[in-house]
Scaffold this motif. Structure first.
Motif, short mmCIF file in Angstrom:
data_model
loop_
_atom_site.label_atom_id
_atom_site.label_comp_id
_atom_site.label_asym_id
_atom_site.label_seq_id
_atom_site.Cartn_x
_atom_site.Cartn_y
_atom_site.Cartn_z
N LEU A 101 15.79 52.04 46.24
CA LEU A 101 14.76 53.02 46.58
C LEU A 101 15.07 53.69 47.92
O LEU A 101 15.01 54.91 48.06
N LEU A 102 15.44 52.85 48.89
CA LEU A 102 15.74 53.40 50.21
C LEU A 102 16.98 54.29 50.18
O LEU A 102 17.01 55.35 50.80
N LEU B 87 21.74 50.99 57.77
CA LEU B 87 21.15 49.71 58.14
C LEU B 87 19.81 49.51 57.42
O LEU B 87 19.52 48.41 56.94
N SER B 88 19.01 50.56 57.32
CA SER B 88 17.73 50.44 56.65
C SER B 88 17.92 50.09 55.17
O SER B 88 17.21 49.27 54.61
N VAL B 89 18.90 50.73 54.55
CA VAL B 89 19.18 50.41 53.14
C VAL B 89 19.55 48.94 53.01
O VAL B 89 19.10 48.23 52.11
N MET B 90 20.37 48.46 53.94
CA MET B 90 20.78 47.05 53.91
C MET B 90 19.58 46.13 54.05
O MET B 90 19.52 45.06 53.45
N MET B 91 18.63 46.54 54.87
CA MET B 91 17.44 45.71 55.10
C MET B 91 16.44 45.82 53.96
O MET B 91 15.49 45.04 53.88
N GLY B 92 16.65 46.81 53.08
CA GLY B 92 15.69 47.07 52.00
C GLY B 92 15.45 45.88 51.08
O GLY B 92 14.34 45.67 50.61
N ALA C 73 15.44 48.87 62.00
CA ALA C 73 15.89 49.21 60.65
C ALA C 73 15.01 48.53 59.62
O ALA C 73 14.60 49.12 58.62
N TYR C 74 14.68 47.27 59.90
CA TYR C 74 13.84 46.51 58.98
C TYR C 74 12.45 47.13 58.89
O TYR C 74 11.92 47.34 57.78
N ASN C 75 11.86 47.43 60.05
CA ASN C 75 10.51 48.02 60.05
C ASN C 75 10.48 49.32 59.27
O ASN C 75 9.58 49.57 58.48
N LEU D 265 8.68 52.30 54.52
CA LEU D 265 8.99 53.21 53.41
C LEU D 265 8.67 52.57 52.07
O LEU D 265 8.15 53.22 51.16
N LEU D 266 8.98 51.30 51.95
CA LEU D 266 8.71 50.62 50.68
C LEU D 266 7.20 50.53 50.43
O LEU D 266 6.73 50.68 49.30
N ARG D 267 6.48 50.25 51.50
CA ARG D 267 5.02 50.16 51.36
C ARG D 267 4.45 51.50 50.89
O ARG D 267 3.63 51.55 49.99
N GLU D 268 4.95 52.59 51.50
CA GLU D 268 4.47 53.92 51.14
C GLU D 268 4.82 54.28 49.70
O GLU D 268 4.14 55.06 49.06
N ASN D 269 5.92 53.72 49.21
CA ASN D 269 6.38 54.07 47.86
C ASN D 269 6.27 52.86 46.92
O ASN D 269 7.15 52.62 46.10
N ARG D 270 5.22 52.11 47.05
CA ARG D 270 5.09 50.86 46.32
C ARG D 270 5.18 51.08 44.81
O ARG D 270 5.81 50.32 44.08
#
Ligand code: ADP
Ligand code: ZN
Ligand code: MG
Length: 636
Positions: A455-456, A501-506, A589-591, A596-601
């Motif tokens: 998703l990210l 980094l954000s994708v990795m933390m996804g 990156a994690y935050n 983003l995941l929360r917004e696109n649940r």
């Protein structure tokens, strides 16, 4: 997720192996002599006696009976002819043979009565000297000797590498190629433009040295091909052999080393001598690092044999008169461990780098190796090339081979996209693990983890487009989100790194968001992310606090004996601050991922459901499911 695709490290192969000329060794000659020695007495025995062998007493009876016409005495053997034919009547013999010619032997203790008896019966006596070759004696002495020599030969052959015996006639161990033998040309090498240009010049020089010498130009004597394994260094050298119209001596570094001390040095000497005699000519030393390793390095003392060989090599390189038209080429994937003396001016001073192929090169390489392999229309080699960043030429060749095997197993007429896709997964991640049985809960966790990555990757503007997402376990990975670069990248902007980094933390973020508990599944992601953040802070000057200072030592591997431990060139205090900084980057990156995941649940749930249903989803489909535009790929 997003594992850096790279083929298995170092697949050493010897594509030249099948061109080895059969060595005619003296041992083949010895073998035939031995065979003749063994067979000859048998033949002699067959043809040397005439007629039937009879008892001595029978013979004497016949003489007494006046039935012997003539005899020929040779040593102890008597061959004779009867006047009247007789029948053999040996016990146990079924059919009696009628004979006139016979052979018998005088007993070893002699028979003084025989001659008078023969004279009395008027037998014609012929006598001839016993010149018969002592086959028996020879056999008894020769067989053990031959056996020992034979065994010794086999032993030596096994000990020496490459099947080439220590005692073989080509002492240097180098293969000599001439134009007709070697079919490879520069056409067979895709990419590697710099190297090809340089080598073309070498070929030109050897074909027409005067043209260069007229202007006072001198060709470099030593040319070193440097590059990762499988990038076509050996192939390039073969192409030079195919293109140049001069003798080409090819040897692999390890061939210098044999079981006997001193062989290496003498092989070097022989090789250079032969090349000089054949001048203009080319010497190619493949895998130079196996002889050319830095002297005195390595724990546990030097390797005397190797050092001698290397010293000999150095002195031969120096020993060329400027007028000798011999060019020495060598290849290695470990230039860092070469002895510095080898790289001095006048030796291997011209270095030609053969890099991993670029996207465009990969397309060309795929086209070369797709020759003779029927591809179905839907196969797009450009797309394959895009999905294989970091693959070497050898990896790509291997990929197409695997795909062909898979297609053959499915019994279809042409290689299809799915064959290439499976082959790629196999090369990248290893075999599919079929015996993995997961609980429903595990499958669900896995699906959400990968859906988080995917998703990210789909919505972050700087992230690379998705190639595919899968939760089919392969090799060590339970699931993968594969991305492919939008374009060939040589530099990495900070935004790109942060999105990455954000994708990795996804994965981890999705686990926490949905199940409210972290799992061990993110171990690899965290490791890679930390590594990346560390590089950003310590080497790329991408953190605010540290600014432009580069603190990282170079990332070269540590070789035993040279550097036991990596030095750290900054204080404890700085180290602590750097760790803080790295931690902060990762946390951000994690935050970002979690928000983003929360917004696109809803999209996350849809994607995870689809993954559980289909197990594998291509990138375009991911975009459809979450309702975004699939990312465009920059045209070639
Ligand atoms: P190296 O010596 O650099 O380790 P090789 O020359 O042995 O690599 O390459 C192994 C094989 O990979 C070659 O025989 C060739 O089939 C393929 N290959 C590698 N690079 C290329 C290239 N640039 N173009 C075409 N084929 C290549
Ligand atoms: Zn992951
Ligand atoms: Mg090679």
């Amino acid at each position: 997720m997003n594992r850096n695709p790279r083929g298995p490290d170092d697949r050493r192969r010897n594509p030249l192996g099948n061109l080895q000329r059969p060595g005619c060794s003296i041992w083949q000659v010895v073998f035939w002599i031995a065979l003749i020695l063994l067979v000859a007495p048998l033949l002699a025995g067959l043809f040397g006696t005439s007629g039937v062998t009879i008892d001595y007493s029978t013979f004497k009876d016949e003489v007494r009976a006046g039935n012997v016409e003539r005899v020929t005495v040779t040593g102890q053997q008597i061959d004779g002819t009867l006047s009247e034919p007789r029948e053999t009547s040996a016990p146990g013999q079924e059919a009696a043979i009628t004979y006139t010619d016979f052979t018998t032997y005088i007993p070893a203790f002699g028979d003084e009565d025989l001659l008078p008896l023969l004279e009395e019966q008027n037998v014609v006596v012929q006598s001839q000297p016993d010149t018969g070759f002592p086959w028996g004696t020879l056999l008894i002495t020769a067989i053990p000797t031959l056996l020992m020599l034979g065994l010794g030969y086999l032993f030596l052959r096994r000990m020496s590498s490459g099947g080439e015996g220590v005692l073989s006639m080509r002492k240097s161990g180098a293969e000599l190629y001439n134009r007709r033998q070697e079919q490879t040309t520069f056409e067979d090498v895709a990419g590697a433009h710099g190297a090809k240009g340089e080598l073309r010049e070498v070929v030109e020089f050897l074909k027409n040295p005067q043209r260069f010498q007229r202007l006072g130009g001198e060709m470099p004597k030593g040319l070193l091909l440097v590059g990762p394994p499988g990038t076509g260094k050996t192939l390039l050298a073969r192409a030079v052999a195919g293109e140049a119209s001069v003798p080409f001596f090819h040897i692999t570094g390890s061939n210098f080393m044999e079981m006997f001390v001193g062989v290496g040095a003498s092989r070097v000497r022989d090789l250079f001598k032969a090349a000089k005699e054949a001048s203009p000519s080319i010497i190619f030393i493949d895998e130079l690092d196996s002889v050319g390793r830095r002297r005195g390095a390595g724990l546990g003392g030097g390797h005397d044999e190797r050092e001698q060989t290397l010293n000999q090599l150095l002195s031969e390189l120096d020993g060329f008169k400027p007028s000798t038209d011999v060019i020495v080429m060598a290849a290695t994937n470990r230039p860092d461990i070469l002895d510095p003396a080898l790289l001095r001016p006048g030796r291997f001073d011209r270095r030609v780098t053969v890099d991993l192929p670029s996207l465009r090169d990969r397309v060309d390489i795929l086209h070369i190796h797709a020759r003779g392999k029927p591809l179905s229309d839907e196969v797009d080699l450009e797309r394959v090339a895009r999905g294989t960043p970091g693959f070497s030429g050898a990896d790509l060749e291997n990929l197409l081979n695997e795909a062909a095997l898979l297609a053959a197993r499915r019994d279809v007429d042409a290689i299809e996209r799915q064959d290439i896709e499976s082959a790629r997964d196999k090369v990248l991640m290893g075999l599919e693990r079929e015996n993995v049985v997961m609980t429903e809960e595990e499958t669900s966790t896995l699906a959400y983890h990968e859906a988080g990555h995917a998703l990210l990757a789909a919505i972050l503007p700087h992230a690379d487009p998705i190639h595919k997402v899968t939760i089919v376990p392969r090799g060590r990975a339970m699931g993968v989100t594969q991305q492919m670069p939008r374009q060939e990248r040589y530099i990495y902007p900070r935004e790109y790194m942060l999105d990455r980094l954000s994708v990795m933390m996804g994965g981890r973020a999705a686990e926490n968001l949905v199940f409210d508990t972290p799992t061990s599944g993110a171990a690899d992601d965290l490791k890679q992310a930390t590594q990346m953040a560390r590089t950003m802070v310590l080497q790329w000057g991408m953190s605010e606090q540290f600014g432009f200072i580069s603190l990282g030592g170079d990332q070269q591997e540590v070789f035993l004996g040279e550097q036991i431990a990596q030095r750290r060139e900054y204080s404890e205090q700085t180290a602590r601050e750097a760790d803080q900084e790295i931690k902060m980057i990762l946390q951000e990156a994690y935050n970002n991922a979690l928000n983003l995941l929360r917004e696109n649940r809803k999209q996350l749930d849809d994607l995870a459901d689809a993954l559980q249903e289909f197990e594998e989803i291509p990138g375009e489909r991911v975009a459809e499911i979450i309702g975004v535009q699939a990312k465009a790929i920059d045209p070639l």
